[in-house]
Design a protein around this motif. Structure first.
Motif, PDB file in Angstrom:
ATOM      1  N   GLU A  29       0.823  -1.205   0.000  1.00  0.00           N
ATOM      2  CA  GLU A  29       0.000   0.000   0.000  1.00  0.00           C
ATOM      3  C   GLU A  29       0.863   1.264   0.000  1.00  0.00           C
ATOM      4  OE1 GLU A  29      -3.289  -1.915  -0.621  1.00  0.00           O
ATOM      5  OE2 GLU A  29      -3.229   0.256  -0.361  1.00  0.00           O
ATOM      6  N   ALA A  30       1.996   1.162   0.702  1.00  0.00           N
ATOM      7  CA  ALA A  30       2.884   2.322   0.747  1.00  0.00           C
ATOM      8  C   ALA A  30       3.462   2.625  -0.634  1.00  0.00           C
ATOM      9  CB  ALA A  30       4.010   2.084   1.753  1.00  0.00           C
ATOM     10  N   ARG A  31       3.832   1.545  -1.349  1.00  0.00           N
ATOM     11  CA  ARG A  31       4.357   1.763  -2.698  1.00  0.00           C
ATOM     12  C   ARG A  31       3.290   2.384  -3.598  1.00  0.00           C
ATOM     13  NH1 ARG A  31       9.155  -0.452  -4.130  1.00  0.00           N
ATOM     14  NH2 ARG A  31      10.131  -1.920  -2.678  1.00  0.00           N
ATOM     15  N   ARG A  32       2.043   1.859  -3.481  1.00  0.00           N
ATOM     16  CA  ARG A  32       0.970   2.389  -4.320  1.00  0.00           C
ATOM     17  C   ARG A  32       0.685   3.860  -3.960  1.00  0.00           C
ATOM     18  NH1 ARG A  32      -2.649  -1.015  -3.092  1.00  0.00           N
ATOM     19  NH2 ARG A  32      -2.188  -2.488  -4.773  1.00  0.00           N
ATOM     20  N   ALA A  33       0.600   4.130  -2.643  1.00  0.00           N
ATOM     21  CA  ALA A  33       0.322   5.507  -2.204  1.00  0.00           C
ATOM     22  C   ALA A  33       1.472   6.443  -2.557  1.00  0.00           C
ATOM     23  CB  ALA A  33       0.063   5.535  -0.707  1.00  0.00           C
ATOM     24  N   ALA A  34       2.712   5.917  -2.419  1.00  0.00           N
ATOM     25  CA  ALA A  34       3.867   6.750  -2.729  1.00  0.00           C
ATOM     26  C   ALA A  34       3.902   7.116  -4.201  1.00  0.00           C
ATOM     27  CB  ALA A  34       5.150   6.025  -2.333  1.00  0.00           C
ATOM     28  N   ALA A  35       3.573   6.115  -5.056  1.00  0.00           N
ATOM     29  CA  ALA A  35       3.558   6.391  -6.490  1.00  0.00           C
ATOM     30  C   ALA A  35       2.507   7.447  -6.833  1.00  0.00           C
ATOM     31  CB  ALA A  35       3.299   5.106  -7.264  1.00  0.00           C
ATOM     32  N   ALA A  36       1.292   7.304  -6.233  1.00  0.00           N
ATOM     33  CA  ALA A  36       0.240   8.291  -6.498  1.00  0.00           C
ATOM     34  C   ALA A  36       0.627   9.665  -5.946  1.00  0.00           C
ATOM     35  CB  ALA A  36      -1.082   7.819  -5.883  1.00  0.00           C
ATOM     36  N   GLY A  37       1.204   9.671  -4.737  1.00  0.00           N
ATOM     37  CA  GLY A  37       1.623  10.947  -4.152  1.00  0.00           C
ATOM     38  C   GLY A  37       2.723  11.609  -4.948  1.00  0.00           C
ATOM     39  N   ALA A  38       3.635  10.773  -5.495  1.00  0.00           N
ATOM     40  CA  ALA A  38       4.723  11.327  -6.297  1.00  0.00           C
ATOM     41  C   ALA A  38       4.188  12.017  -7.541  1.00  0.00           C
ATOM     42  CB  ALA A  38       5.699  10.220  -6.676  1.00  0.00           C
ATOM     43  N   VAL A  39       3.197  11.387  -8.170  1.00  0.00           N
ATOM     44  CA  VAL A  39       2.608  11.988  -9.375  1.00  0.00           C
ATOM     45  C   VAL A  39       1.927  13.312  -9.026  1.00  0.00           C
ATOM     46  CG1 VAL A  39       0.844  11.698 -11.154  1.00  0.00           C
ATOM     47  CG2 VAL A  39       2.345   9.785 -10.548  1.00  0.00           C
ATOM     48  N   ARG A  40       1.179  13.317  -7.911  1.00  0.00           N
ATOM     49  CA  ARG A  40       0.506  14.557  -7.508  1.00  0.00           C
ATOM     50  C   ARG A  40       1.520  15.649  -7.182  1.00  0.00           C
ATOM     51  NH1 ARG A  40      -2.782  10.906  -4.607  1.00  0.00           N
ATOM     52  NH2 ARG A  40      -1.614  11.371  -2.705  1.00  0.00           N
ATOM     53  N   ALA A  41       2.560  15.268  -6.442  1.00  0.00           N
ATOM     54  CA  ALA A  41       3.579  16.257  -6.086  1.00  0.00           C
ATOM     55  C   ALA A  41       4.272  16.812  -7.326  1.00  0.00           C
ATOM     56  CB  ALA A  41       4.603  15.631  -5.142  1.00  0.00           C
ATOM     57  N   ALA A 266       8.826   5.883   2.816  1.00  0.00           N
ATOM     58  CA  ALA A 266       7.983   5.367   3.895  1.00  0.00           C
ATOM     59  C   ALA A 266       8.237   3.886   4.151  1.00  0.00           C
ATOM     60  CB  ALA A 266       6.516   5.607   3.555  1.00  0.00           C
ATOM     61  N   ILE A 267       8.653   3.131   3.078  1.00  0.00           N
ATOM     62  CA  ILE A 267       8.886   1.692   3.262  1.00  0.00           C
ATOM     63  C   ILE A 267      10.068   1.471   4.189  1.00  0.00           C
ATOM     64  CG2 ILE A 267       9.478  -0.443   2.072  1.00  0.00           C
ATOM     65  CD1 ILE A 267       8.112   0.704  -0.386  1.00  0.00           C
ATOM     66  N   ALA A 268      11.162   2.134   3.918  1.00  0.00           N
ATOM     67  CA  ALA A 268      12.332   1.992   4.787  1.00  0.00           C
ATOM     68  C   ALA A 268      12.046   2.531   6.173  1.00  0.00           C
ATOM     69  CB  ALA A 268      13.516   2.734   4.168  1.00  0.00           C
ATOM     70  N   ALA A 269      11.290   3.603   6.226  1.00  0.00           N
ATOM     71  CA  ALA A 269      10.946   4.166   7.534  1.00  0.00           C
ATOM     72  C   ALA A 269      10.100   3.190   8.336  1.00  0.00           C
ATOM     73  CB  ALA A 269      10.197   5.492   7.347  1.00  0.00           C
ATOM     74  N   LEU A 270       9.178   2.487   7.646  1.00  0.00           N
ATOM     75  CA  LEU A 270       8.332   1.509   8.329  1.00  0.00           C
ATOM     76  C   LEU A 270       9.175   0.364   8.884  1.00  0.00           C
ATOM     77  CD1 LEU A 270       5.499   0.499   9.054  1.00  0.00           C
ATOM     78  CD2 LEU A 270       5.414  -0.575   6.781  1.00  0.00           C
ATOM     79  N   ARG A 271      10.141  -0.131   8.104  1.00  0.00           N
ATOM     80  CA  ARG A 271      10.993  -1.233   8.561  1.00  0.00           C
ATOM     81  C   ARG A 271      11.796  -0.814   9.790  1.00  0.00           C
ATOM     82  NH1 ARG A 271      13.683  -1.715   4.265  1.00  0.00           N
ATOM     83  NH2 ARG A 271      12.345  -3.237   3.257  1.00  0.00           N
ATOM     84  N   ARG A 272      12.344   0.410   9.729  1.00  0.00           N
ATOM     85  CA  ARG A 272      13.114   0.879  10.878  1.00  0.00           C
ATOM     86  C   ARG A 272      12.220   1.088  12.101  1.00  0.00           C
ATOM     87  NH1 ARG A 272      15.570   3.954   6.764  1.00  0.00           N
ATOM     88  NH2 ARG A 272      14.257   5.752   7.283  1.00  0.00           N
ATOM     89  N   ALA A 273      10.963   1.578  11.837  1.00  0.00           N
ATOM     90  CA  ALA A 273      10.052   1.810  12.958  1.00  0.00           C
ATOM     91  C   ALA A 273       9.690   0.493  13.639  1.00  0.00           C
ATOM     92  CB  ALA A 273       8.796   2.522  12.466  1.00  0.00           C
ATOM     93  N   MET A 274       9.505  -0.602  12.829  1.00  0.00           N
ATOM     94  CA  MET A 274       9.184  -1.913  13.403  1.00  0.00           C
ATOM     95  C   MET A 274      10.364  -2.467  14.180  1.00  0.00           C
ATOM     96  SD  MET A 274       7.127  -3.531  10.182  1.00  0.00           S
ATOM     97  CE  MET A 274       6.893  -5.115  10.978  1.00  0.00           C
ATOM     98  N   ALA A 275      11.581  -2.169  13.803  1.00  0.00           N
ATOM     99  CA  ALA A 275      12.761  -2.712  14.468  1.00  0.00           C
ATOM    100  C   ALA A 275      13.151  -1.904  15.694  1.00  0.00           C
ATOM    101  CB  ALA A 275      13.930  -2.775  13.496  1.00  0.00           C
TER     102      ALA A 275
END
Length: 679
Positions: A29-41, A266-275
């Motif tokens: 979901e993060a990849r999908r949201a990031a791709a959509a957000g990147a296009v909007r930005a 956000a993906i890398a941030a999520l992995r670090r947040a879980m660890a």
């Protein structure tokens, strides 16, 4: 295995499975949201680039329109004086911060170009930018030069008011790497400007990225519609926008770029947040806040600032219009008839003055209490110039508007611009003017000419005709406040407030340019049809004072030939001068407010405060123990807050007097009184 260990392993396994599932879903979901957000930005960044370029074009066009208004510049273009016009291109390029400027004649032929002084004679009428300007339109567009330069251009017609263009001024600014860096900083994206050559191939003109073979090839492929874009083995998401000439032909464009992998932190941030849990979560929140501020907050702050500025300007314009309406409603039929009648009389210069005046009086039944300000031909015997004469081969005199000890005010037709002006002439026999004094006069008037405001009668020109100095200013068709006060005696409170607002706006604009009036009085305040007020006389009083001071210094040096021609350094109307001016001190912002305060008091009370028959007693009253020229009486009919405001403007003590017209205007706007006109 021990039960405890099994429970631990099972729990760990369940937690791992849950966390793995959550992480997988979240990553998807993060990849999908990031791709959509990147296009909007990216789309937002491209829109912001377009807005910045449009604002840059408006700024260039606005400066060019102001530059071509200069009478001297128009004369040079109209007379096709190439060497002088070439000098004007250099001056325009410097004032407008343009890369280069060129000027054409009425046929579209190149006259001069700032970056190529020898260039001239090229026919440019078939260029859309030029042809549109020759039709009277302000044209903007983009252009390219070779395969490496892309520029923004604006073309402004050169024409007299109401006339057809007789030339075009074109100002350009390069879209260079410095501009690309500034825009990239504002948008948070990389930016590449490209120019298309005649064969349709795109070439890099400016970029925030290193110019190498991979960038050039990538730009050519993306400008041709191919995607995605790969530079040095990295994938970029892009947004392309074309830039067109004034005629709609594409000459280039720009690319806004972002790296694809940067758009999924956000993906890398999520992995670090879980660890690492909450500690890193807090840090990432801080980082996210900083990123959000940079990407969204800063542009939003600039937009909000622009909105606030626009809101203030709209509010000021609305208040100005309300003041016009309020003052217009207060004009009696007699005064309104006079305001309307003076303009047609002023514009008819081909017939004799006196018969024309009599015809207008009979037709409009004007009251004798407010005669038209045109003196008889006999009055002109004592003035420097006769009715019908031409001053400096440019100004043809058709009326005498007023006469004083040191000078005469004429109404004249500007033969160059085809419009009426008020021509103030200094009597050389009453005021000594050597070369230094004349230079001071020219400098003071030139400084006053910088004041351009709806409530200021603009100073247009200063010159000399056979030893007689003159100053040409905007002619304001209407009636003076002095005439209105003679007719009515006093004005209603709401009318005085509407008048005060407009005059304070005029003083605030003048003082912002460091220009001081020095001799404000009712006869300098003109009211035109519709209730607009204009303050006239800027530059004149200060120029006369400087000349008088120069004359005094020469007299003290022992030049007996000046006997009878030196009248002192106190220049102005004593009834409206501040105490420090009455003893020879220079005029100041505070003295202007003092004079305006006296005028407002006269509008309310029907007379100026501290009335004295002799100048000596007037000076004594101003410099005595009285706290100020304005004193409140229990019998007055205007509100106490307004009275307090006027008192602060007319303090005899300079240290306690108001010094800022803008501050006084703000205080007047805040007055909570039902007398203030509000729609």
């Amino acid at each position: 295995m021990h039960v405890t260990a099994r429970v631990f392993v099972g729990a760990v396994t369940i937690v791992a499975l849950v966390l793995g599932t959550v992480f997988t879903v979240a990553r998807t979901e993060a990849r999908r949201a990031a791709a959509a957000g990147a296009v909007r930005a990216l789309e937002q960044s491209a829109d912001l680039v377009a807005q910045l370029l449009a604002g840059r074009g408006r700024s260039l066009a606005g400066g060019a329109r102001v530059f071509v208004q200069g009478p001297y510049f128009r004369t040079l273009v109209a007379e096709s004086r190439r060497d002088d016009i070439l000098d004007q291109t250099f001056e325009a390029a410097e004032q407008l911060d343009a890369s280069w400027v060129f000027i054409t004649d009425a046929s579209g032929m190149l006259v001069a170009k700032s970056d190529e002084p020898s260039a001239s004679g090229d026919q440019l009428a078939n260029v859309s930018l030029i042809s549109g300007a020759l039709r009277g339109q302000v044209m903007t567009g983009f252009g390219g030069s070779g395969d490496s330069a892309l520029f923004q251009a604006t073309a402004v017609p050169v024409a007299a008011p109401g006339g057809s263009p007789f030339g075009v001024l074109v100002a350009t600014r390069l879209l260079d790497s410095a501009l690309a860096v500034d825009i990239a900083t504002a948008t948070g994206s990389e930016l590449v400007f490209y120019v298309r050559t005649a064969d349709g191939v795109a070439h890099v003109a400016a970029s925030t990225m290193t110019r190498d073979t991979s960038l050039r090839e990538a730009v050519r492929s993306r400008a041709s519609g191919q995607a995605p874009l790969v530079i040095d083995g990295r994938e970029w998401i892009t947004h392309a926008t074309a830039l067109n000439t004034a005629g709609g032909t594409e000459v280039g464009g720009y690319l806004v770029l972002r790296r694809a992998e940067v758009e999924v932190p956000a993906i890398a941030a999520l992995r670090r947040a879980m660890a690492i849990a909450s500690a890193l979560g807090l840090l990432l929140a801080v980082v996210a806040a900083l990123v959000a501020h940079r990407v969204v907050g800063a542009p939003a702050g600039r937009l909000e600032h622009e909105r606030q500025v626009l809101a203030r300007e709209l509010s000021a314009a609305r208040g100005d219009l309300q003041d016009h309406v309020a003052l217009s409603r207060l004009l009696s039929p007699d005064v309104a008839t006079l305001v309307t009648a003076e303009h047609p009389v002023a514009t008819e210069t081909s017939r004799s003055i006196l018969p024309l005046r009599h015809r207008v009086e009979r037709t409009l039944s004007l009251p004798r209490a407010l005669p038209l300000p045109i003196l008889s031909e006999a009055d002109s015997d004592t003035t420097p110039f006769a009715l019908g004469s031409t001053v400096a081969k440019r100004y043809r005199i058709d009326a005498i508007l007023g006469e004083r000890d040191r000078g005469v005010l004429y109404r004249a037709l500007d033969l160059h611009r085809g419009e009426l002006v008020a021509l103030g002439v200094v009597r050389p026999e009453r005021l000594f003017l050597d070369d230094d004094a004349r230079a001071l006069l020219a400098a003071d008037v030139a400084k006053a000419s910088r004041v351009v405001h709806p409530h200021v009668a603009q100073v247009r020109d200063v010159g000399d005709d056979h030893g007689v100095p003159f100053v040409a200013s905007e002619f304001v068709p209407g009636v003076s406040l002095a005439s209105v006060l003679r007719q009515w005696g006093t004005l209603p409170v709401d009318g005085v407030i509407a008048l005060a607002r407009q005059l304070l706006r005029a003083l605030a604009a003048a003082h912002a340019e460091q220009v001081i009036h020095g001799d404000i009085k009712p006869s300098d305040i003109r009211i035109v049809a519709g209730g607009q007020v204009k303050l006239a006389g800027f530059g004149i009083a200060r120029a006369l004072r400087d000349a008088a001071q120069r004359a005094q210094s020469v007299q003290r040096a022992g030049d007996a030939s000046l006997s009878g021609r030196v009248t002192g350094a106190t220049v102005g109307t004593p009834e409206y001068l501040a105490p420090e001016q009455l003893i020879g001190a220079s005029a100041s912002f505070a003295s202007d407010l003092y004079a305006l305060g006296l005028v407002l008091h006269e509008c309310l009370a029907g007379h100026a405060p501290q009335r004295h028959d002799m100048p000596v007693t007037l000076i004594g009253g101003r410099l005595g123990d009285e706290p100020g020229a304005h004193a409140r009486s229990d019998a007055i009919a205007w509100p106490l807050p307004l009275d307090t405001l006027i008192a602060s403007m007319t303090e005899n003590d300079l240290a306690n007097r108001a010094h800022s017209a803008a501050d006084v205007l703000e205080r007047l706007e805040r007055l909570e009184t039902s007398a203030a006109p509000r729609e």
